[in-house]
Design a protein around this motif. Sequence first.
Motif, PDB file in Angstrom:
ATOM      1  N   SER A 129       0.828  -1.201   0.000  1.00  0.00           N
ATOM      2  CA  SER A 129       0.000   0.000   0.000  1.00  0.00           C
ATOM      3  C   SER A 129       0.861   1.249   0.000  1.00  0.00           C
ATOM      4  O   SER A 129       2.091   1.197   0.008  1.00  0.00           O
ATOM      5  CB  SER A 129      -0.887   0.005   1.250  1.00  0.00           C
ATOM      6  OG  SER A 129      -0.069   0.157   2.409  1.00  0.00           O
ATOM      7  N   ASP A 166       2.031  -4.437   5.547  1.00  0.00           N
ATOM      8  CA  ASP A 166       0.687  -3.861   5.570  1.00  0.00           C
ATOM      9  C   ASP A 166      -0.149  -4.475   6.701  1.00  0.00           C
ATOM     10  O   ASP A 166      -0.871  -3.770   7.415  1.00  0.00           O
ATOM     11  CB  ASP A 166      -0.016  -4.080   4.227  1.00  0.00           C
ATOM     12  CG  ASP A 166       0.373  -3.051   3.186  1.00  0.00           C
ATOM     13  OD1 ASP A 166       0.733  -1.922   3.578  1.00  0.00           O
ATOM     14  OD2 ASP A 166       0.320  -3.363   1.985  1.00  0.00           O
ATOM     15  N   MET A 167      -0.047  -5.794   6.848  1.00  0.00           N
ATOM     16  CA  MET A 167      -0.794  -6.475   7.903  1.00  0.00           C
ATOM     17  C   MET A 167      -0.368  -5.978   9.282  1.00  0.00           C
ATOM     18  O   MET A 167      -1.214  -5.719  10.146  1.00  0.00           O
ATOM     19  CB  MET A 167      -0.567  -7.989   7.819  1.00  0.00           C
ATOM     20  CG  MET A 167      -1.293  -8.780   8.917  1.00  0.00           C
ATOM     21  SD  MET A 167      -0.682 -10.473   9.059  1.00  0.00           S
ATOM     22  CE  MET A 167      -1.126 -11.104   7.457  1.00  0.00           C
ATOM     23  N   ASN A 176      -4.378 -13.256  12.423  1.00  0.00           N
ATOM     24  CA  ASN A 176      -3.341 -12.452  11.772  1.00  0.00           C
ATOM     25  C   ASN A 176      -2.165 -12.178  12.697  1.00  0.00           C
ATOM     26  O   ASN A 176      -1.015 -12.114  12.249  1.00  0.00           O
ATOM     27  CB  ASN A 176      -3.936 -11.141  11.254  1.00  0.00           C
ATOM     28  CG  ASN A 176      -4.740 -11.326   9.983  1.00  0.00           C
ATOM     29  OD1 ASN A 176      -4.604 -12.346   9.305  1.00  0.00           O
ATOM     30  ND2 ASN A 176      -5.570 -10.355   9.655  1.00  0.00           N
ATOM     31  N   ALA A 206      -1.737  -2.537  10.010  1.00  0.00           N
ATOM     32  CA  ALA A 206      -3.174  -2.613  10.276  1.00  0.00           C
ATOM     33  C   ALA A 206      -3.447  -3.185  11.666  1.00  0.00           C
ATOM     34  O   ALA A 206      -4.321  -2.700  12.388  1.00  0.00           O
ATOM     35  CB  ALA A 206      -3.851  -3.474   9.205  1.00  0.00           C
ATOM     36  N   LEU A 207      -2.681  -4.191  12.061  1.00  0.00           N
ATOM     37  CA  LEU A 207      -2.862  -4.790  13.384  1.00  0.00           C
ATOM     38  C   LEU A 207      -2.540  -3.800  14.495  1.00  0.00           C
ATOM     39  O   LEU A 207      -3.250  -3.739  15.514  1.00  0.00           O
ATOM     40  CB  LEU A 207      -1.974  -6.033  13.522  1.00  0.00           C
ATOM     41  CG  LEU A 207      -2.445  -7.276  12.758  1.00  0.00           C
ATOM     42  CD1 LEU A 207      -1.352  -8.335  12.741  1.00  0.00           C
ATOM     43  CD2 LEU A 207      -3.725  -7.834  13.363  1.00  0.00           C
ATOM     44  N   GLN A 208      -1.496  -3.013  14.318  1.00  0.00           N
ATOM     45  CA  GLN A 208      -1.175  -2.000  15.320  1.00  0.00           C
ATOM     46  C   GLN A 208      -2.328  -1.021  15.485  1.00  0.00           C
ATOM     47  O   GLN A 208      -2.697  -0.654  16.601  1.00  0.00           O
ATOM     48  CB  GLN A 208       0.107  -1.252  14.923  1.00  0.00           C
ATOM     49  CG  GLN A 208       1.380  -2.036  15.185  1.00  0.00           C
ATOM     50  CD  GLN A 208       2.612  -1.232  14.807  1.00  0.00           C
ATOM     51  OE1 GLN A 208       3.212  -1.449  13.766  1.00  0.00           O
ATOM     52  NE2 GLN A 208       3.001  -0.306  15.658  1.00  0.00           N
ATOM     53  N   SER A 209      -2.900  -0.594  14.380  1.00  0.00           N
ATOM     54  CA  SER A 209      -4.032   0.330  14.435  1.00  0.00           C
ATOM     55  C   SER A 209      -5.231  -0.306  15.136  1.00  0.00           C
ATOM     56  O   SER A 209      -5.887   0.318  15.984  1.00  0.00           O
ATOM     57  CB  SER A 209      -4.411   0.760  13.012  1.00  0.00           C
ATOM     58  OG  SER A 209      -5.556   1.577  13.011  1.00  0.00           O
ATOM     59  N   GLN A 210      -5.529  -1.570  14.806  1.00  0.00           N
ATOM     60  CA  GLN A 210      -6.667  -2.256  15.423  1.00  0.00           C
ATOM     61  C   GLN A 210      -6.482  -2.412  16.925  1.00  0.00           C
ATOM     62  O   GLN A 210      -7.430  -2.247  17.704  1.00  0.00           O
ATOM     63  CB  GLN A 210      -6.854  -3.614  14.754  1.00  0.00           C
ATOM     64  CG  GLN A 210      -7.311  -3.547  13.309  1.00  0.00           C
ATOM     65  CD  GLN A 210      -6.975  -4.795  12.516  1.00  0.00           C
ATOM     66  OE1 GLN A 210      -6.831  -5.878  13.068  1.00  0.00           O
ATOM     67  NE2 GLN A 210      -6.825  -4.648  11.202  1.00  0.00           N
ATOM     68  N   CYS A 250       3.309  -5.064  18.071  1.00  0.00           N
ATOM     69  CA  CYS A 250       1.991  -5.700  18.233  1.00  0.00           C
ATOM     70  C   CYS A 250       1.947  -6.522  19.513  1.00  0.00           C
ATOM     71  O   CYS A 250       0.938  -6.501  20.243  1.00  0.00           O
ATOM     72  CB  CYS A 250       1.693  -6.585  17.026  1.00  0.00           C
ATOM     73  SG  CYS A 250       1.304  -5.676  15.506  1.00  0.00           S
ATOM     74  N   LYS A 309     -15.128  -8.149   9.924  1.00  0.00           N
ATOM     75  CA  LYS A 309     -13.753  -7.700   9.714  1.00  0.00           C
ATOM     76  C   LYS A 309     -13.601  -6.269  10.220  1.00  0.00           C
ATOM     77  O   LYS A 309     -14.557  -5.509  10.198  1.00  0.00           O
ATOM     78  CB  LYS A 309     -13.390  -7.783   8.226  1.00  0.00           C
ATOM     79  CG  LYS A 309     -13.245  -9.206   7.714  1.00  0.00           C
ATOM     80  CD  LYS A 309     -12.833  -9.217   6.264  1.00  0.00           C
ATOM     81  CE  LYS A 309     -12.644 -10.626   5.755  1.00  0.00           C
ATOM     82  NZ  LYS A 309     -11.540 -11.335   6.398  1.00  0.00           N
ATOM     83  N   PRO A 310     -12.407  -5.878  10.679  1.00  0.00           N
ATOM     84  CA  PRO A 310     -11.173  -6.665  10.695  1.00  0.00           C
ATOM     85  C   PRO A 310     -10.972  -7.495  11.943  1.00  0.00           C
ATOM     86  O   PRO A 310     -10.058  -8.300  12.014  1.00  0.00           O
ATOM     87  CB  PRO A 310     -10.106  -5.577  10.609  1.00  0.00           C
ATOM     88  CG  PRO A 310     -10.691  -4.439  11.395  1.00  0.00           C
ATOM     89  CD  PRO A 310     -12.166  -4.459  11.090  1.00  0.00           C
TER      90      PRO A 310
END
Length: 258
Positions: free
Chosen positions: A101, A236-237, A189, A240-244, A127, A181-182
Motif C-alpha cells: 500500500s 501492511d498487515m 493475523n 493494520a494490526l497496530q491500528s486495530q 503488536c 472484519k477486521p
Amino acid sequence: MSYEYICEPCRQALGLPAERSYLNKIRREAGGLSKSGTSSKPPLKVVRRDPSGKPLVVGTQQAAAFVAFPAGCSCSCRANGHNPLQCTGAEQFKVGGRPGSGAVDELAEKLGREPIPELVVARHEACQALVAYFLAWRFGSSDEERIHLESSELSGMGYEEQLKLLRDLLQEERPELMCRKPYCDIVPNLRKLARFRNDIAHSWPVDGDFFTRSKRVKTENVTIRITPEELAEYLDMSMALQSQLWFLPLFWDVRRGA
C-alpha cells in the motif's frame, strides 16, 4: 499495489524482454481466450487521446454498458522515441514500482531504501507489546494494578497464551466485533505475523540477499525465500494490526459511556 505498467505495443517498441508465461498470456488475449480456454474479457478501446496521440481514456463493454476509465500505460511514447498512436493504453507489462500500500511507499521514502524483512521483526514486537498493554488495561482497575499485571503476570505468560486470552475476551465481551472484519481476523493475523517474525528473527541473509535466507533446523540449514510481495503483505498487515490494537480500548469506553 503500486506498480507501473505499459502496454504490449510499447514493450515491443522499447525492446524489453518478457517471460514466456507473459507472452503466452498476450497471445491468448489476442485470440480472445482466457487461460482456461473460455472467452476472455472484451478488448480495450481508446476513447480519447492527448495532443501527441497517447491514449488518455480507454473503455470496454461491460454487459449492457460501455465503461470508460483512465488509460493504464505509463510509457512516455514520444520521449522513448516511438509512435504514441500504436499505444493501446492497457496495463499489461510491469516495468517498475513495488508491492504494498501507500504506507509501504512512505516507509521506503522515510528509510531512503527498499524495505527489508527485518522490519517485520520490529512491527511484531510492537503488536506483542500492544496485546499485553490491552490485556493489562482491561483486567486492571488502576494504573498501578495495570503496571503490575503487565510486568509480572502477563510477562510470565507465553505470547500464544496471551492471544488465546485476547480471543476469549473479545468473543465473550464484544461478540459484535468478532463477527465482522477486521476484528474477526485479528488473532489469526497476529499468529501469522508471529510465525513470519520467527522465520526472520532466527535466520540470516545468504550472501547479503535479505530475501534469500538460511535457517538452522535441527542439524541442517534450510533456505527460506521471501518475495517483495510477501514482505509488503506482512508490513501492511502489521501496520493494520497496530491500528486495530490501539483502537480496542475505545470499544469498551463506548460501551461504558452508553
